[in-house]
Every structure is written in structure tokens, then in C-alpha cells.
Enzyme design. Structure first.
Site, PDB file in Angstrom:
ATOM      1  N   GLU A  54       0.821  -1.223   0.000  1.00  0.00           N
ATOM      2  CA  GLU A  54       0.000   0.000   0.000  1.00  0.00           C
ATOM      3  C   GLU A  54       0.851   1.268   0.000  1.00  0.00           C
ATOM      4  OE1 GLU A  54      -2.633  -0.417   3.340  1.00  0.00           O
ATOM      5  OE2 GLU A  54      -3.915  -1.832   2.287  1.00  0.00           O
ATOM      6  N   GLU A  58      -6.316  -8.411  -0.052  1.00  0.00           N
ATOM      7  CA  GLU A  58      -6.689  -8.381   1.369  1.00  0.00           C
ATOM      8  C   GLU A  58      -8.142  -7.963   1.511  1.00  0.00           C
ATOM      9  OE1 GLU A  58      -4.429  -5.707   3.833  1.00  0.00           O
ATOM     10  OE2 GLU A  58      -2.533  -6.293   2.931  1.00  0.00           O
TER      11      GLU A  58
HETATM   12  C1  GLA Z   1      -3.914  -2.850   5.333  1.00  0.00           C
HETATM   13  C2  GLA Z   1      -2.527  -3.447   5.370  1.00  0.00           C
HETATM   14  C3  GLA Z   1      -2.392  -4.592   6.300  1.00  0.00           C
HETATM   15  C4  GLA Z   1      -3.180  -4.388   7.550  1.00  0.00           C
HETATM   16  C5  GLA Z   1      -4.603  -4.169   7.178  1.00  0.00           C
HETATM   17  C6  GLA Z   1      -5.482  -4.115   8.409  1.00  0.00           C
HETATM   18  O1  GLA Z   1      -4.649  -3.110   4.254  1.00  0.00           O
HETATM   19  O2  GLA Z   1      -2.012  -3.786   4.117  1.00  0.00           O
HETATM   20  O3  GLA Z   1      -1.027  -4.722   6.606  1.00  0.00           O
HETATM   21  O4  GLA Z   1      -2.688  -3.297   8.258  1.00  0.00           O
HETATM   22  O5  GLA Z   1      -4.699  -2.982   6.448  1.00  0.00           O
HETATM   23  O6  GLA Z   1      -6.198  -3.004   8.577  1.00  0.00           O
END
Ligand code: GLA
Length: 698
Positions: A166, A319
Site C-alpha cells: 500500500e 486483502e
Molecule cells: C492494510 C494493510 C495490512 C493491515 C490491514 C489491516 O490493508 O495492508 O497490513 O494493516 O490494512 O487493517
């Protein structure tokens, strides 16, 4: 090893992402073995097999374990983990851990920490703490990427490289200042041009030397909007250059595994996704619901349609939250039924996976309360049993991963323009209305089509949109001359264009086009807006077609367009509110007012009816049944996700992959249920008539 990319220099040209066709839907999530002992590793792999997990993501935040001291590597533990996975037949994405440099990095390179707009330099202790333009950070990132590429790049179970995590840390420090100036020099060539584009005659901001230009650090009062938006564009390009360097460092080791980086489905947005998508082999996103029912379902569809559009086809859901929906100050439980229905919802719209953050819920650390596929309570839980059931369900859906030989994955006749410039422009301060948010406006338009059961794509400004019968441009404040011509050509060629308020007001440097709004679109729309008339908070007014409006109205005339609806309040009474011009073979509609969601739904549904744009399954959406037809190789699949509260019956020449039951005589789908029909070629589906039902809550 690659020496890195010169700031501001063009990135290598690449084609679209490659088709991603795993033999089965990817199921699993982020696994952090570095947080657990070896006995738990073995238990985890056993549980993964039980749940039919076939993919995990490794190494996202493992830098300190992989390189405990600068230049010293410990890869043996990861070899061991990978051996365990490969023995169990479980694939993996391997991340480069560069989102979280270890403490030794800060100590050795304190100047490589990011600086906030207020001048405070951050330090390690959380994650995402690095100055993207700092040479030491870039060098260390390329190095660890190359080491991982060299060591693991040829492993059999490697499904792909997950670069960073991210991207999205902005830096306002001296490294960023230098790189920003180089980027500006490439964009404007000389200072005179920059001064003109940035309107620096205002408030004595004229620059006499490039060195005088800084990132938009905190200042006494309002920033220059042109500086703000250029800094956002620069930051996106700079992070992209860093990602491309990692890609090249890995490629240089000979590893050919596909490369991706996980976008955050934007609730905040520091990336211009179209250009990022072109530099990856596979596009992936992380998507966390920010609401419960019924809008959660539209959010899934919105995220999935956006990502499919960025990718130009199939993509990876990297995710999602297994068990929680974060509502800001609390996390509420996501039901097992919703976990399954939402997972299949992403797949309906092009995902080749249902991956989660995270496999096992952490016992310590900042995210110890974030849910996992294995909860703190362990495997003897309702949740883990639901996870196993999901794994079994996804196995049955394996045939949907095969991609069509040509044409789109989901056929749509409607496109919505999307560009980060619109987002960033509406985040500049001191607009006529600072409460209008780009993402909310785009999502509101998408929601209307979702509610009507009509498939939608998102379109990059300037791309080929000739195949769409309807193109909607919500709140795209800056437009370049090329983008204006793009819209004109679309309409001339027979397209139906809908432009909303706050679109086309300025050039790319946010300089207003004079003579009446919306600047360069006046001619196309046949309107001239004299004045913006934001409504006070909470006030609703009406139009003479029965629509309710809120937040926004305008004073306009429509010398070159038909008036479809007029205002009914104050001195705007009787004045045009919604107009439609005929240009060439097409039409251009202007929505000067912000319609309330139900009025927007009605307006867009009526427009689709007039244009002959039909829902995927007539009457389904009204009963809470989301129908999406995902095209495939040989067969199409009709995904039926029932968000309503009364069972529905669907008829089609097709068989449900989940139950093996034919829908020829009518397949009953229970409230909250799901069916995925493998359709015979050209088969259509219809609903048996029954009572309408509202979307369910929960
Ligand atoms: C993001 C991150 C993860 C984790 C999630 C949880 O998407 O990529 O590492 O922190 O959020 O909220």
C-alpha cells in the site's frame, strides 16, 4: 544492480497487465510466521490444508528479520517456511518488505525518514516510515528486492511478487524537495511557464529560482492549489518510480514471476492508478468495508468494478477483513454469510482470488485486535468452520478463473470516468463547497447503476470509450484540452454523455476557464453557468420533475440545450437545472444540481431505459438479487448474490456450480444465499415472479 530511476524521467513503457489465470481461485491471506514459533508454523500449515487454503502472502513486514543488520541477511527461516508450504502444495506471494524499514535503518540513515508538512521528521516505531525520495531508502529497497529475487525467485510455489505494501507515505522533506523540482522542470521546462501555470502573481509567490520551490509545507494560510495538486501528482510518480526500480531489481535476477503491488481501495488516495496499473503484471487491491448493510454490498461492487477497470480484466483481491467491519471507533462483526457472499461478489466482477488480511490473528503488536482466518480462540470456532466452508465453496468455483478468448470479462454499456486528478482537485481548500468529496460522488453514481442491476466499467480519461452507450463524468474538476476533445468526440460519435456539477471548471493547473462555467465544456453542453449556489447544510430543495436536491445548485442558462428539469426554489425557480444538448450523433446531459441518492437512482435508471440499456437480469435488483455475468472460456457464469430477505426463483439454461442443481425448472435462492450458474452459450436468465423484497441488513 539497477542504479535507480532519475526523478522526473519517463518510466519504461509497458503494455497492459497480463491475463492472470490461476487454475483455481486463490484462497488464503497474509501469513506472518515471524510472529510465531515453529510448532505454530506446522499447526498453521495443517489448518491451511483443512481450510483448503492454496495461497498465502509472506514477508510483507519482515525486513528486520530478513536483514537484521545492514547488509547481513537471514533467509534460512523463510526457506524453512517455504519448504513447509511447498510440501503442503500451498502457493505464496512473496513481498518485498520495504513498507517498514527496521530500526537500524533509521539509525544509519536518519535523513531518510519522512518529514511532515509541519516540518516534524518522523522516526521508526510504527510502519510506512520512510522518505520515498531518499537515496539511502531507495538503495536499501533495491538491495533487499534483489536479494529476495536472487534467493527465492526460482521457487516452485511462487505465485507472484508483492512489491511493498500500500504505497502511500508522503514526504515533505529536503529529498522530496529536490525530486519535486526535477519533476517540475520535466513538466514545465522553464520557470516562466511554471509561474504562469501556478498563478504565482497571486500573493507574491513568483519564483525566481528553482531552489525556492518546496513541497507544500505548513504555511501561514492557504496553499497555492496548483502547487498542491502538482505535489500529489509528483508523489504518485515518485512512488511509482520506486516500485518500478524494485521490479527491475527482481527482473535482473532472472525471476519471471508476475509482479503486483497492493493498492488500497481508496478511502485516502495518493496514487494515480491508471499509470500504476500499466507498470504491473497483475493488479491487486486491499478492500476493507467501511459500512454495514445494505451499502456494504454496493461498496464491494464499486471496489471490484474499479479494480477490474484499472486492470483491464482479471485482478487479485489481496486483502479483505475476515470477520470485522471497521466503523471508525469500533469494529463490528462481519457475518459468515457475508464473508462468503462478499468473497463471491469480488469474484463475480473479475477477481481471481479471495485473500484476507490475515491468516492468524496476532497476539501482540498494533493490530492484535484485527481479525484473522484463525481467530484468537483458535480453530474450534464458528468462524474457523465458516472459513473451511468458504474454502470448499471456492474450490467448486474453479471453472470461473478461465478467461474469455476476447472481449471484456464483464460486458458493460455504461462507463464512469475516474481520475485521481478529480480527487486531488476537490481536496484543495477554499472551494465553493469544501464538503464535496470526489470518491463519494463517484460512488454515488456507481450505486445508482448497481441498484438498477446495470453493469458498469470505469474509464480512464482519453481511453477508447466508443463502445459504451453511456459515459458519466462525475466531479472531474480539471480537464486538459485533450480530455475535452475526448468527450466531444465521444458525443459526436453517438454517445450519451452525462456531466455533473464541479466538472471541467479548470485546466490541469486548476486555473479556471473564464466566461462562465464549466469552462471548456460550455459549447458541448450548451450551457453557461454564471454562479455556483451551494445549498446550506441539511437543506433540501426540489426540481420540477420531482427530484430532490441537496448540497449543490447553480445559476445557469441553456442557450444550446433542451431543459429536462428546472429549479423550483428562490430566485432559481424556473431556471434550468438538468439539460441535454444534441451534438453530432449523440447527446450531452448536464446535471447542475446534486440529486439526492433516490432521485439520482431514478434519473439514471430512466436514462438507461430510454437508451435501451438493460439490467443483467430484469427485475432482479428490485428483489435484492445482484446478478453479474462474468464471461469465461467456453461458458459464461451468472453470479446471483441474494442480499434481499425473501427467497427468489431464477430460471436459466444453466447449472449451479455450488449445488449442481439445474436452473432450467427454476432455482430457488434463499435470502442471503448465492448461486453461480454455468450458462449454456447465449443463455439468458429470468426471474419467476414473486413478491419484491428490500435489501437485508446485517
Ligand atoms: C492494510 C494493510 C495490512 C493491515 C490491514 C489491516 O490493508 O495492508 O497490513 O494493516 O490494512 O487493517
Amino acid at each position: 544492480m539497477s542504479g535507480g530511476i532519475v526523478p522526473g524521467a519517463p518510466l519504461p513503457e509497458r503494455g497492459a497487465p497480463v491475463p492472470f489465470t490461476p487454475e483455481q481461485l486463490l484462497f488464503g491471506g497474509d501469513w506472518s510466521p515471524e510472529q510465531w514459533d515453529r510448532a505454530t508454523w506446522r499447526e498453521d500449515v495443517e489448518l491451511m490444508r483443512r481450510a483448503r487454503v492454496n495461497t498465502v502472502t509472506l514477508g510483507v513486514f519482515s525486513w528486520a528479520c530478513l536483514e537484521p543488520r545492514e547488509g547481513e541477511y537471514d533467509l534460512a527461516w523463510l526457506d524453512e517456511v517455504i519448504d513447509l508450504l511447498e510440501e503442503a502444495g500451498i502457493g505464496y506471494f512473496l513481498a518485498t518488505p520495504t513498507a517498514s524499514p527496521p530500526p537500524w535503518f533509521t539509525r544509519a540513515h536518519p535523513e531518510a525518514m519522512p518529514v511532515r508538512p509541519d516540518g516534524v521528521r518522523l522516526t521508526h516505531g510504527s510502519r510506512d516510515t520512510y522518505a520515498i525520495s531518499a537515496p539511502a531508502y531507495r538503495e536499501a529497497s533495491r538491495r533487499i528486492a534483489a536479494v529476495l529475487g536472487e534467493h527465492f525467485g526460482g521457487r516452485a510455489g511462487l505465485r507472484g511478487w508483492h512489491l511493498h505494501n500500500e504505497y502511500g507515505t508522503l514526504d515533505h522533506g529536503p529529498h522530496a524537495a529536490r525530486a519535486f523540482r526535477t519533476w517540475l522542470q520535466a513538466r514545465y521546462g522553464d520557470l516562466e511557464t511554471l509561474n504562469a501555470q501556478w498563478s504565482t502573481a497571486f500573493w507574491s509567490q513568483r519564483y525566481g529560482d528553482w531552489e525556492e520551490i518546496t513541497p507544500p509545507q505548513d504555511t501561514q494560510y492557504l496553499h497555492n492549489p496548483a502547487q498542491l495538486i502538482d505535489f500529489r501528482r509528483f508523489s504518485s510518480d515518485e512512488m511509482l518510480a520506486a516500485m518500478v526500480e524494485q521490479r527491475e531489481a527482481i527482473r535482473a535476477t532472472g525471476s519471471r514471476a508476475p509482479i503486483t503491488t497492493n493498492f488500497m481501495l481508496p478511502t485516502w488516495n495518493h496514487l494515480e492508478q491508471w499509470s500504476w496499473a500499466q507498470q504491473q503484471d497483475v493488479v491487486s487491491i486491499d478492500h476493507y468495508l467501511d459500512t454495514t448493510a445494505p451499502d456494504a454490498e454496493t461498496h464491494v461492487a464499486y471496489g471490484a468494478d474499479l479494480t477490474r477497470s484499472w486492470a483491464g480484466g482479471s485482478w487479485v483481491l489481496m486483502e479483505q477483513n475476515a470477520r470485522g467491519i471497521s466503523l471508525g471507533d469500533r469494529t463490528v462483526v462481519k457475518s459468515a454469510q457475508r464473508m462468503l457472499r462478499n468473497s463471491i461478489g469480488y469474484i463475480a466482477r473479475g477477481s481471481q482470488s479471495s485473500l484476507f488480511f490475515q491468516w492468524r490473528a496476532s497476539l501482540g503488536g498494533s493490530e492484535q485486535w484485527h481479525s484473522g482466518l484463525v481467530p484468537h480462540a483458535g480453530d474450534d470456532t464458528e468462524h474457523f468452520r465458516a472459513v473451511c466452508a468458504l474454502g470448499e465453496t471456492l474450490e467448486r468455483l474453479a471453472p470461473v478463473t478461465a478467461l474469455p478468448a476476447d472481449g471484456p470479462l464483464v460486458a458493460a454499456e455504461v462507463a464512469i470516468a475516474w481520475h485521481a486528478d478529480g480527487w486531488w482537485a476537490l481536496e484543495t481548500p477554499h472551494l465553493p463547497h469544501d464538503g464535496i468529496r470526489y470518491a463519494e460522488e463517484v460512488r454515488a453514481i456507481h450505486r445508482s447503476f448497481w441498484r438498477a442491476g446495470i453493469p458498469t466499467d470505469f474509464a480512464r480519461p482519453g481511453s477508447d470509450v466508443s463502445g459504451y452507450r453511456l459515459l458519466v463524468v462525475p466531479c472531474l474538476y480539471p480537464l486538459s484540452e485533450e480530455e475535452v476533445s475526448w468527450l466531444e468526440e465521444y458525443v459526436a460519435g453517438g454517445g450519451e454523455l452525462v456531466v455533473t456539477f464541479l466538472s471541467g471548471l479548470s485546466d490541469p493547473s486548476l486555473r479556471i476557464v473564464p466566461g462562465g462555467y464549466p469552462g471548456a465544456l460550455r459549447e458541448l453542453l450548451g450551457v453557461r453557468v454564471e454562479e455556483m449556489r451551494p445549498l446550506p447544510a441539511g437543506v433540501q430543495e426540489g426540481l420540477d420533475d420531482g427530484s430532490v436536491i441537496e448540497e449543490w445548485a447553480e445559476l445557469l442558462e441553456a442557450p444550446g440545450a433542451e431543459v429536462l428539469a428546472a429549479y423550483t426554489h428562490g430566485d432559481l425557480r424556473g431556471r434550468p437545472a438538468i439539460t441535454r444538448s444534441a451534438r453530432g450523433a449523440g447527446h450531452a446531459v448536464y446535471l447542475s444540481a446534486r440529486l439526492r441518492q433516490d432521485s439520482r437512482d431514478r434519473f439514471l435508471a430512466d436514462l438507461c431505459t430510454r437508451l435501451g440499456i438493460a439490467a443483467t437480469v430484469a427485475g432482479a435488483a428490485e428483489r435484492g438479487l445482484e446478478a453479474v455475468r462474468r464471461r469465461g472460456a467456453g461458458a459464461d457464469h451468472l453470479f446471483l448474490l441474494h442480499h434481499g430477505d425473501k427467497e427468489v426463483t431464477v430460471r436459466a439454461e444453466g447449472t449451479d456450480l455450488l449445488t449442481g442443481v439445474s436452473a432450467a425448472e427454476g432455482l430457488v435462492i434463499a435470502a442471503g444465499g448465492v448461486a453461480v450458474l454455468a450458462l449454456a452459450p447465449d443463455a439468458e436468465a429470468s426471474l419467476a415472479t414473486g413478491p419484491a423484497a428490500m435489501p437485508a441488513g446485517g
